[in-house]
Motif scaffolding. Structure first.
Motif, mmCIF file in Angstrom:
data_model
loop_
_atom_site.group_PDB
_atom_site.id
_atom_site.type_symbol
_atom_site.label_atom_id
_atom_site.label_comp_id
_atom_site.label_asym_id
_atom_site.label_seq_id
_atom_site.Cartn_x
_atom_site.Cartn_y
_atom_site.Cartn_z
ATOM 1 N N VAL A 92 14.973 5.068 -8.956
ATOM 2 C CA VAL A 92 15.380 5.521 -10.287
ATOM 3 C C VAL A 92 16.050 6.898 -10.234
ATOM 4 N N TRP A 93 16.374 7.363 -9.024
ATOM 5 C CA TRP A 93 17.224 8.552 -8.883
ATOM 6 C C TRP A 93 18.008 8.427 -7.600
ATOM 7 N N PHE A 94 19.293 8.853 -7.682
ATOM 8 C CA PHE A 94 20.189 8.749 -6.549
ATOM 9 C C PHE A 94 20.975 10.036 -6.400
ATOM 10 N N SER A 95 21.311 10.378 -5.183
ATOM 11 C CA SER A 95 21.997 11.634 -4.902
ATOM 12 C C SER A 95 23.485 11.520 -5.215
ATOM 13 N N ARG A 100 0.835 -1.198 0.000
ATOM 14 C CA ARG A 100 0.000 0.000 0.000
ATOM 15 C C ARG A 100 0.876 1.257 0.000
ATOM 16 N N ILE A 101 0.517 2.218 -0.843
ATOM 17 C CA ILE A 101 1.244 3.479 -0.939
ATOM 18 C C ILE A 101 0.450 4.551 -0.205
ATOM 19 N N ASP A 102 0.945 4.950 0.960
ATOM 20 C CA ASP A 102 0.281 5.987 1.744
ATOM 21 C C ASP A 102 0.945 7.350 1.597
ATOM 22 N N LYS A 103 2.162 7.371 1.057
ATOM 23 C CA LYS A 103 2.865 8.636 0.875
ATOM 24 C C LYS A 103 2.162 9.469 -0.190
ATOM 25 N N GLN A 104 2.060 10.762 0.043
ATOM 26 C CA GLN A 104 1.325 11.638 -0.869
ATOM 27 C C GLN A 104 2.270 12.255 -1.895
ATOM 28 N N TYR A 105 2.532 11.520 -2.965
ATOM 29 C CA TYR A 105 3.365 12.039 -4.047
ATOM 30 C C TYR A 105 2.565 13.044 -4.867
ATOM 31 N N SER A 156 8.013 14.828 -11.756
ATOM 32 C CA SER A 156 8.042 14.513 -10.325
ATOM 33 C C SER A 156 8.986 15.445 -9.583
ATOM 34 N N ALA A 157 9.325 16.577 -10.176
ATOM 35 C CA ALA A 157 10.247 17.538 -9.566
ATOM 36 C C ALA A 157 9.743 17.928 -8.178
ATOM 37 N N GLY A 158 10.636 17.913 -7.208
ATOM 38 C CA GLY A 158 10.251 18.274 -5.852
ATOM 39 C C GLY A 158 9.615 17.149 -5.065
ATOM 40 N N SER A 159 9.512 15.968 -5.676
ATOM 41 C CA SER A 159 8.885 14.811 -5.032
ATOM 42 C C SER A 159 9.942 13.752 -4.748
ATOM 43 N N ASP A 160 9.647 12.881 -3.793
ATOM 44 C CA ASP A 160 10.533 11.756 -3.487
ATOM 45 C C ASP A 160 10.258 10.550 -4.379
ATOM 46 N N PHE A 161 9.357 10.685 -5.335
ATOM 47 C CA PHE A 161 8.888 9.537 -6.099
ATOM 48 C C PHE A 161 10.029 8.776 -6.763
ATOM 49 N N ASN A 162 10.897 9.471 -7.486
ATOM 50 C CA ASN A 162 11.981 8.789 -8.199
ATOM 51 C C ASN A 162 12.958 8.121 -7.241
ATOM 52 N N ALA A 191 -4.070 2.775 -17.073
ATOM 53 C CA ALA A 191 -3.538 4.122 -17.291
ATOM 54 C C ALA A 191 -2.043 4.016 -17.561
ATOM 55 N N PHE A 192 -1.541 4.893 -18.420
ATOM 56 C CA PHE A 192 -0.116 4.863 -18.769
ATOM 57 C C PHE A 192 0.463 6.271 -18.681
ATOM 58 N N TRP A 193 1.599 6.391 -17.980
ATOM 59 C CA TRP A 193 2.294 7.677 -17.859
ATOM 60 C C TRP A 193 3.797 7.451 -17.928
ATOM 61 N N THR A 194 4.491 8.449 -18.424
ATOM 62 C CA THR A 194 5.929 8.539 -18.202
ATOM 63 C C THR A 194 6.134 9.588 -17.121
ATOM 64 N N VAL A 195 7.150 9.373 -16.297
ATOM 65 C CA VAL A 195 7.455 10.294 -15.205
ATOM 66 C C VAL A 195 8.949 10.564 -15.200
ATOM 67 N N SER A 196 9.320 11.832 -15.098
ATOM 68 C CA SER A 196 10.725 12.236 -15.054
ATOM 69 C C SER A 196 10.888 13.385 -14.062
ATOM 70 N N ARG A 197 12.140 13.649 -13.674
ATOM 71 C CA ARG A 197 12.396 14.691 -12.684
ATOM 72 C C ARG A 197 12.511 16.089 -13.278
ATOM 73 N N ALA A 198 12.718 16.200 -14.583
ATOM 74 C CA ALA A 198 12.865 17.519 -15.197
ATOM 75 C C ALA A 198 11.568 18.313 -15.077
ATOM 76 N N PRO A 199 11.655 19.640 -15.123
ATOM 77 C CA PRO A 199 10.438 20.456 -15.096
ATOM 78 C C PRO A 199 9.521 20.113 -16.258
ATOM 79 N N LEU A 200 8.229 20.262 -16.047
ATOM 80 C CA LEU A 200 7.246 19.856 -17.045
ATOM 81 C C LEU A 200 7.466 20.557 -18.379
ATOM 82 N N GLU A 201 7.782 21.853 -18.352
ATOM 83 C CA GLU A 201 7.934 22.573 -19.617
ATOM 84 C C GLU A 201 9.069 22.001 -20.463
ATOM 85 N N LYS A 202 10.126 21.515 -19.795
ATOM 86 C CA LYS A 202 11.235 20.903 -20.523
ATOM 87 C C LYS A 202 10.807 19.562 -21.109
#
Length: 265
Positions: free
Chosen positions: A147-150, A44-49, A136-142, A108-119
């Motif tokens: 699929v993203w590391f610091s 279950r995903i309770d985090k509010q992405y 997903s910019a500003g979110s912990d989702f990635n 439902a199908f989506w692509t998700v990336s960290r870049a700003p939406l306009e880009k």
């Protein structure tokens, strides 16, 4: 192994029938594996992405759009990229043609990336795609879906990708391959791929590709599946065709480009 030349039609047919039995067995194994995939436990995903979409701010639940299932392709496009990953772009060339069928089959199908939406939308227009893309910019989702590391994780060996721990990245990052992306008989020139996105190796490889599946049950979102690295091979349409060509993948390095760059480099 070198193929027999000047075979008779009878010799070819005998060999083809032997191969057919192996192909049928692989199909049966694939069907059985798909059934096991569908029976994985749900989390279950309770985090509010939150996501930025063309329709405005959206939650993970909103991305279902009234359907009971959601597939997300984690497209490598970080905030510092000037263009999307060419490998992800090749995969996207395939699903751009059939995502509408998923959407009309309760998925439902989506692509998700960290870049700003306009880009993201500018690149989508450049590539003449139409699938939905969320930032997903500003979110912990990635980060939460691996699929993203610091930079710190990269330097200290804190990256766990494709369910395996990676060693610390050398500094400066070399032009060699991330282990999961090695090509047969050669080392993938990650520098070349990174340059196609306008980044360096370290920046490019902090984002990673993947696919994740979710299910909406009684109003709650559950995570059912994620796959990474070569687990995406089956989704990479061009490889399914090349595997049936006489010379197969026939790779000695990175040969693919953004589809609008062929003949221009």
């Amino acid at each position: 192994m070198t193929a027999m030349l000047n075979a008779t039609r009878e010799q070819w047919l005998a060999a083809r029938l032997d191969l057919l039995e192996e192909e049928k067995e692989l199909t049966r194994q694939s069907d059985a594996l798909a059934a096991k995939r569908q029976q994985l436990p749900r989390v279950r995903i309770d985090k509010q992405y939150r996501f930025d979409t063309e329709s405005g701010d959206a939650s993970l639940k909103d991305l279902f759009g009234g359907r009971s299932q959601l597939l997300i392709y984690h497209f490598m496009f970080g905030p510092d990229y000037s263009a999307g990953c060419p490998s992800c772009s090749s995969i996207a060339d395939g699903f751009n043609g059939f995502f509408v069928h998923l959407q009309n089959h309760d998925v439902a199908f989506w692509t998700v990336s960290r870049a700003p939406l306009e880009k993201l939308l500018a690149f989508r227009q450049r590539m003449d795609w139409s699938f939905p893309w969320a930032s997903s910019a500003g979110s912990d989702f990635n980060a939460d879906f691996s699929v993203w590391f610091s930079p710190e994780q990269q330097r200290q060996g804190g990256i766990e990708y494709n369910y395996r721990q990676e060693p610390p990245a050398p500094e400066p990052a070399p032009g060699g391959a991330v282990q999961e992306w090695q090509l047969r008989g050669s080392e993938a020139p990650i520098v070349q791929i990174a340059s196609m996105t306008g980044t360096d190796v370290a920046t490019y490889t902090r984002d990673r590709p993947g696919v994740s599946a979710f299910e909406l049950i009684d109003g709650a979102v559950y995570h059912s599946y994620s796959s990474y690295a070569r687990g995406l091979d089956g989704l990479w349409g061009m490889y399914q065709w090349l595997d049936r060509a006489p010379k197969g993948r026939n790779e000695t390095g990175i040969w693919w480009r953004h589809h609008d760059r062929y003949g221009k480099e």
